[in-house]
Design a protein around this motif. Structure first.
Motif, short mmCIF file in Angstrom:
data_model
loop_
_atom_site.label_atom_id
_atom_site.label_comp_id
_atom_site.label_asym_id
_atom_site.label_seq_id
_atom_site.Cartn_x
_atom_site.Cartn_y
_atom_site.Cartn_z
N LEU A 207 41.84 37.50 33.57
CA LEU A 207 40.56 37.47 34.30
C LEU A 207 40.71 38.04 35.71
O LEU A 207 39.83 38.75 36.20
CB LEU A 207 40.04 36.03 34.35
CG LEU A 207 38.65 35.83 34.94
CD1 LEU A 207 37.60 36.62 34.16
CD2 LEU A 207 38.26 34.34 34.91
N SER A 208 41.85 37.77 36.34
CA SER A 208 42.06 38.22 37.72
C SER A 208 42.10 39.75 37.83
O SER A 208 41.94 40.31 38.90
CB SER A 208 43.35 37.62 38.28
OG SER A 208 44.45 38.23 37.63
N LYS A 209 42.30 40.43 36.71
CA LYS A 209 42.37 41.90 36.74
C LYS A 209 41.00 42.55 36.57
O LYS A 209 40.88 43.77 36.59
CB LYS A 209 43.25 42.38 35.57
CG LYS A 209 44.72 42.02 35.73
CD LYS A 209 45.49 42.58 34.56
CE LYS A 209 46.94 42.15 34.63
NZ LYS A 209 47.65 42.43 33.39
N VAL A 210 39.95 41.73 36.33
CA VAL A 210 38.63 42.30 36.01
C VAL A 210 37.77 42.40 37.28
O VAL A 210 37.35 41.37 37.82
CB VAL A 210 37.91 41.43 34.94
CG1 VAL A 210 36.50 41.94 34.65
CG2 VAL A 210 38.74 41.38 33.65
N PRO A 211 37.47 43.63 37.77
CA PRO A 211 36.68 43.77 38.99
C PRO A 211 35.31 43.07 38.93
O PRO A 211 34.83 42.59 39.96
CB PRO A 211 36.52 45.29 39.13
CG PRO A 211 37.74 45.83 38.48
CD PRO A 211 38.00 44.92 37.31
N ARG A 212 34.71 42.98 37.77
CA ARG A 212 33.44 42.25 37.66
C ARG A 212 33.62 40.77 37.98
O ARG A 212 32.66 40.06 38.23
CB ARG A 212 32.86 42.37 36.24
CG ARG A 212 32.25 43.72 35.92
CD ARG A 212 30.81 43.80 36.39
NE ARG A 212 30.10 44.89 35.77
CZ ARG A 212 29.08 45.52 36.34
NH1 ARG A 212 28.69 45.19 37.55
NH2 ARG A 212 28.47 46.49 35.72
N GLY A 213 34.84 40.28 37.88
CA GLY A 213 35.16 38.91 38.28
C GLY A 213 34.63 37.83 37.35
O GLY A 213 34.45 36.68 37.76
N ARG A 214 34.38 38.20 36.12
CA ARG A 214 33.90 37.20 35.14
C ARG A 214 34.27 37.63 33.74
O ARG A 214 34.72 38.76 33.51
CB ARG A 214 32.39 37.01 35.25
CG ARG A 214 31.58 38.25 34.90
CD ARG A 214 30.11 37.90 34.68
NE ARG A 214 29.26 39.06 34.50
CZ ARG A 214 29.00 39.66 33.34
NH1 ARG A 214 29.59 39.25 32.23
NH2 ARG A 214 28.18 40.69 33.28
N ILE A 243 34.91 48.41 27.54
CA ILE A 243 33.98 47.37 27.99
C ILE A 243 34.82 46.27 28.64
O ILE A 243 34.94 45.15 28.16
CB ILE A 243 33.02 46.90 26.85
CG1 ILE A 243 32.08 45.78 27.30
CG2 ILE A 243 33.73 46.53 25.57
CD1 ILE A 243 30.74 45.73 26.61
N SER A 244 35.44 46.68 29.76
CA SER A 244 36.42 45.80 30.41
C SER A 244 36.00 45.40 31.82
O SER A 244 36.83 44.93 32.59
CB SER A 244 37.78 46.49 30.44
OG SER A 244 37.77 47.57 31.36
N GLY A 245 34.71 45.60 32.17
CA GLY A 245 34.24 45.18 33.50
C GLY A 245 34.97 45.88 34.64
O GLY A 245 35.12 45.31 35.72
N GLY A 246 35.43 47.08 34.37
CA GLY A 246 36.09 47.87 35.42
C GLY A 246 37.60 47.76 35.43
O GLY A 246 38.27 48.40 36.24
N ARG A 247 38.15 46.94 34.51
CA ARG A 247 39.62 46.76 34.53
C ARG A 247 40.36 48.06 34.21
O ARG A 247 41.28 48.45 34.93
CB ARG A 247 40.02 45.67 33.54
CG ARG A 247 41.53 45.59 33.40
CD ARG A 247 42.02 44.48 32.50
NE ARG A 247 43.37 44.81 32.04
CZ ARG A 247 44.12 44.06 31.28
NH1 ARG A 247 43.67 42.90 30.87
NH2 ARG A 247 45.32 44.45 30.91
N SER A 248 39.96 48.72 33.13
CA SER A 248 40.66 49.95 32.73
C SER A 248 40.00 51.13 33.41
O SER A 248 38.78 51.23 33.44
CB SER A 248 40.61 50.12 31.22
OG SER A 248 41.42 49.16 30.61
N THR A 249 40.81 52.02 33.91
CA THR A 249 40.23 53.14 34.64
C THR A 249 40.30 54.44 33.83
O THR A 249 40.14 55.53 34.35
CB THR A 249 40.97 53.35 35.98
OG1 THR A 249 42.36 53.39 35.70
CG2 THR A 249 40.65 52.23 36.95
#
Ligand SMILES: NC(=O)c1ccc[n+]([C@@H]2O[C@H](COP(=O)([O-])OP(=O)(O)OC[C@H]3O[C@@H](n4cnc5c(N)ncnc54)[C@H](O)[C@@H]3O)[C@@H](O)[C@H]2O)c1
Length: 250
Positions: A207-214, A243-249
């Motif tokens: 969870l800590s890696k997800v820029p959306r924070g949720r 669909i990773s809330g910004g985690r994967s670039t």
């Protein structure tokens, strides 16, 4: 927020691991959109509950272990005697335990890869000939950010999902001259029962890696799967949808 309307009338969809979590939510939305839906699972209790809860004449189910080729083959033969399979969602999966590679139990490692990768292979291998005959098909392989980034203490899962991504890229190209699309999706963590298989610390690290924070909501995931499974997806194939809330670039 109003949901987009998808038209799955006269389409039959097979969803593996459909008794709960992502699979069950996809089944619900497909049914609401007019599809006939078949859900497969190994968890007979949850499968029974899903059928009772959804209570829809267009829904049926089978107890199938996707990692068992013979079981998959015989069930697909029975289904295709009656109907085509237009949509295949390879969603069944397990994470396995949280452990460093050198401490991982060998049989468990093989089981995790077997379900996540061989399960996807088994279902594609048996369903694709029916799609070719019909010149129509939409396949969505549920991978994970773990398959792109690799998660520490989840080597078997990361390998199984990376394999499913490779399979998608290959198979999509093999079928690109037909009206058949094969795509993979790579979700970040969502609050389904699968999280119980991992330690709390591991889930927190994810969870800590997800820029959306949720966490990802299951309905958000279903929405992407619906478009990829729809007739409107006429061009995208052999691709990986994040669909990773910004985690994967990438
Ligand atoms: N929830 C998440 O955080 C997350 C993130 C990334 C990817 N995923 C992937 O999404 C998919 C769905 O997971 P979920 O979160 O809904 O988990 P879940 O545990 O709620 O659902 C998975 C379902 O698959 C079934 N299953 C397991 N092994 C099977 C087998 N051999 N044959 C048939 N069915 C089997 C389970 O019984 C279960 O009903 C999985 O492939 C998972 O790896 C989930």
């Amino acid at each position: 927020m109003d949901k987009i309307t998808f038209d799955f009338k006269n389409r039959t969809a097979l969803i593996t691991g459909g008794a709960q979590g992502f699979g069950l939510d996809i089944a619900k939305r497909f049914l609401e959109s007019g599809a006939n839906v078949i859900i497969w699972d190994i968890d007979s209790k949850m499968l029974k509950k899903a059928i009772e809860d959804l209570n829809n004449p267009n829904l049926s189910s089978n107890i199938v272990d996707v990692s068992n080729f013979k079981e998959v083959e015989s069930c697909i033969k029975n289904i295709t005697k009656e109907s085509n399979i237009d949509i295949l969602i390879n969603n069944a999966g397990i994470t396995g335990p949280t452990a460093a590679l050198w401490e991982y139990d060998v049989e468990m490692w093989k089981k995790v890869v077997d379900i996540n990768l061989m399960g996807t292979f088994n279902c594609c291998k048996t369903v694709v000939p029916n799609m070719i005959k019909n010149n129509y098909g939409r396949i969505v392989n549920v991978a994970s950010v773990a398959g792109k980034d690799g998660n520490a203490n989840a080597s078997a899962y990361s390998v199984g999902k990376a394999g499913a991504i490779g399979l998608t890229k290959s198979l999509g190209k093999e079928l690109a001259d037909k009206n058949i699309a094969v795509n993979a999706v790579t979700p970040a963590g969502a609050k389904t029962r699968i999280l119980d298989q991992m330690t709390k610390e591991h889930v927190q690290r994810m969870l800590s890696k997800v820029p959306r924070g949720r966490f990802l909501e299951v309905e958000e995931f279903t929405s992407l799967v619906c478009w990829l499974s729809s007739e409107e997806n006429t061009f995208s194939t052999a691709a990986v949808f994040d669909i990773s809330g910004g985690r994967s670039t990438y």
